[in-house]
Design a protein around this motif. Structure first.
Motif, mmCIF file in Angstrom:
data_model
loop_
_atom_site.group_PDB
_atom_site.id
_atom_site.type_symbol
_atom_site.label_atom_id
_atom_site.label_comp_id
_atom_site.label_asym_id
_atom_site.label_seq_id
_atom_site.Cartn_x
_atom_site.Cartn_y
_atom_site.Cartn_z
ATOM 1 N N UNK A 68 -21.396 -55.377 8.238
ATOM 2 C CA UNK A 68 -22.785 -55.245 7.838
ATOM 3 C C UNK A 68 -23.447 -56.594 8.047
ATOM 4 N N UNK A 69 -24.397 -56.641 8.957
ATOM 5 C CA UNK A 69 -25.085 -57.900 9.200
ATOM 6 C C UNK A 69 -25.939 -58.239 7.991
ATOM 7 N N UNK A 70 -25.922 -59.474 7.543
ATOM 8 C CA UNK A 70 -25.294 -60.654 8.108
ATOM 9 C C UNK A 70 -23.967 -61.011 7.442
ATOM 10 N N UNK A 71 -23.353 -60.092 6.716
ATOM 11 C CA UNK A 71 -22.173 -60.438 5.919
ATOM 12 C C UNK A 71 -21.007 -60.982 6.753
ATOM 13 N N UNK A 72 -20.636 -60.327 7.823
ATOM 14 C CA UNK A 72 -19.490 -60.800 8.606
ATOM 15 C C UNK A 72 -19.710 -62.211 9.134
ATOM 16 N N UNK A 73 -20.860 -62.515 9.731
ATOM 17 C CA UNK A 73 -21.071 -63.895 10.188
ATOM 18 C C UNK A 73 -21.114 -64.918 9.051
ATOM 19 N N UNK A 74 -21.663 -64.542 7.895
ATOM 20 C CA UNK A 74 -21.784 -65.492 6.788
ATOM 21 C C UNK A 74 -20.417 -65.923 6.281
ATOM 22 N N UNK A 75 -19.483 -65.000 6.194
ATOM 23 C CA UNK A 75 -18.173 -65.329 5.609
ATOM 24 C C UNK A 75 -17.103 -65.608 6.661
ATOM 25 N N UNK A 76 -17.453 -65.574 7.934
ATOM 26 C CA UNK A 76 -16.479 -65.734 9.015
ATOM 27 C C UNK A 76 -15.668 -67.024 8.897
ATOM 28 N N UNK A 77 -16.275 -68.116 8.487
ATOM 29 C CA UNK A 77 -15.570 -69.390 8.434
ATOM 30 C C UNK A 77 -14.937 -69.724 7.095
ATOM 31 N N UNK A 78 -15.019 -68.818 6.130
ATOM 32 C CA UNK A 78 -14.480 -69.102 4.797
ATOM 33 C C UNK A 78 -13.012 -68.698 4.698
ATOM 34 N N UNK A 79 -12.219 -69.550 4.071
ATOM 35 C CA UNK A 79 -10.808 -69.208 3.866
ATOM 36 C C UNK A 79 -10.656 -68.421 2.563
ATOM 37 N N UNK A 80 -9.436 -67.974 2.274
ATOM 38 C CA UNK A 80 -9.207 -67.148 1.090
ATOM 39 C C UNK A 80 -9.611 -67.852 -0.203
ATOM 40 N N UNK A 82 -11.918 -70.127 -0.627
ATOM 41 C CA UNK A 82 -13.380 -70.149 -0.714
ATOM 42 C C UNK A 82 -13.939 -68.777 -1.091
ATOM 43 N N UNK A 83 -13.367 -67.722 -0.516
ATOM 44 C CA UNK A 83 -13.813 -66.368 -0.865
ATOM 45 C C UNK A 83 -13.539 -66.078 -2.332
ATOM 46 N N UNK A 84 -12.353 -66.465 -2.808
ATOM 47 C CA UNK A 84 -12.012 -66.257 -4.218
ATOM 48 C C UNK A 84 -12.945 -67.036 -5.134
ATOM 49 N N UNK A 85 -13.255 -68.275 -4.762
ATOM 50 C CA UNK A 85 -14.145 -69.101 -5.584
ATOM 51 C C UNK A 85 -15.551 -68.500 -5.623
ATOM 52 N N UNK A 86 -16.038 -68.053 -4.486
ATOM 53 C CA UNK A 86 -17.359 -67.432 -4.432
ATOM 54 C C UNK A 86 -17.384 -66.165 -5.284
ATOM 55 N N UNK A 87 -16.336 -65.357 -5.185
ATOM 56 C CA UNK A 87 -16.256 -64.120 -5.977
ATOM 57 C C UNK A 87 -16.245 -64.433 -7.472
ATOM 58 N N UNK A 88 -15.513 -65.478 -7.865
ATOM 59 C CA UNK A 88 -15.470 -65.843 -9.297
ATOM 60 C C UNK A 88 -16.834 -66.299 -9.795
ATOM 61 N N UNK A 89 -17.522 -67.111 -9.000
ATOM 62 C CA UNK A 89 -18.851 -67.594 -9.392
ATOM 63 C C UNK A 89 -19.804 -66.417 -9.580
ATOM 64 N N UNK A 90 -19.788 -65.466 -8.668
ATOM 65 C CA UNK A 90 -20.674 -64.308 -8.772
ATOM 66 C C UNK A 90 -20.275 -63.395 -9.925
ATOM 67 N N UNK A 91 -18.987 -63.248 -10.170
ATOM 68 C CA UNK A 91 -18.514 -62.294 -11.180
ATOM 69 C C UNK A 91 -18.863 -62.701 -12.609
ATOM 70 N N UNK A 92 -19.013 -63.981 -12.867
ATOM 71 C CA UNK A 92 -19.300 -64.412 -14.241
ATOM 72 C C UNK A 92 -20.793 -64.382 -14.569
ATOM 73 N N UNK A 93 -21.593 -64.101 -13.599
ATOM 74 C CA UNK A 93 -23.032 -63.978 -13.843
ATOM 75 C C UNK A 93 -23.328 -62.631 -14.496
ATOM 76 N N UNK A 94 -24.428 -62.581 -15.228
ATOM 77 C CA UNK A 94 -24.837 -61.331 -15.858
ATOM 78 C C UNK A 94 -25.273 -60.327 -14.804
ATOM 79 N N UNK A 95 -24.937 -59.066 -15.069
ATOM 80 C CA UNK A 95 -25.394 -57.978 -14.202
ATOM 81 C C UNK A 95 -26.900 -57.843 -14.397
ATOM 82 N N UNK A 96 -27.704 -57.986 -13.340
ATOM 83 C CA UNK A 96 -29.154 -57.930 -13.513
ATOM 84 C C UNK A 96 -29.657 -56.497 -13.656
ATOM 85 N N UNK A 97 -30.773 -56.352 -14.299
ATOM 86 C CA UNK A 97 -31.417 -55.044 -14.403
ATOM 87 C C UNK A 97 -32.014 -54.699 -13.044
#
Length: 189
Positions: A68-80, A82-97
């Motif tokens: 799904x553009x632009x997801x594949x190009x955005x994460x293409x250069x990230x290692x595991x 970095x992906x895990x760290x990004x996922x953790x940062x997003x997961x601790x945020x409040x679910x928005x309305x």
């Protein structure tokens, strides 16, 4: 202009991957993924989603198992890591309305669909998500409708029991998406 800025940020991220702590998550992720967008091409809400699920999906985009553009190009250069760290940062945020309340009749019809009962097995109680399956309660309705149509058409995979196997009509898809956006309230509300 805003769209051009987001695309530039996405391509800049490809050129020089950063640690999640150094990423401008608001610009790289949330310009598209924060709830409130309109139309049928809404991106999914990702803040507050389970970290394991987010990391798995980011890896699927990176490996082009999910595209799904632009997801594949955005994460293409990230290692595991970095992906895990990004996922953790997003997961601790409040679910928005999510903006907009679907019509009550549509929510009731969605809750009454036989398919609605089976979704909690994987997506968790109240559709709040799990490590293996995303939170659907409170998700963007346009995104949900698009994914349900893709599953019904067989262009998006889904483990059994699959919404695609339920022969969902256009009305069923709209009602199911409305029920999920409203937070998947029990039938009769």
């Amino acid at each position: 202009m805003r769209r051009r800025t987001v695309l530039f940020a996405c391509f800049a991220a490809m050129a020089a991957p950063l640690a999640a702590a150094d990423m401008d998550i608001d610009a790289l992720c949330l310009d598209c993924h924060r709830g409130g967008g309109g139309g049928r091409y809404q991106a999914p809400v990702i803040e507050g989603q389970h970290a394991a699920y987010l990391a798995a999906q980011l890896a699927r985009f990176r490996e082009r198992h999910r595209d799904s553009f632009p997801m594949s190009p955005v994460v293409a250069g990230l290692d595991d890591a970095q992906l895990d760290a990004l996922a953790r940062v997003l997961s601790v945020r409040d679910w928005p309305a999510v903006a907009g309340e679907p019509p009550a009749a549509r929510i009731r019809r969605g809750a009454a669909l036989p398919l609605a009962d089976g979704c909690e097995k994987c997506h968790g109680e109240g559709m709040a998500g799990a490590a293996e399956a995303p939170r659907l309660a409170g998700q963007q309705r346009g995104y949900l409708e698009r994914q349900l149509r893709a599953m019904a058409a067989g262009t998006r995979t889904h483990p059994e029991p699959s919404p695609g196997g339920a022969d969902l009509s256009t009305r069923d898809i709209r009602d199911l998406a409305a029920w999920l956006q409203a937070g998947a309230p029990p039938a009769g509300r």
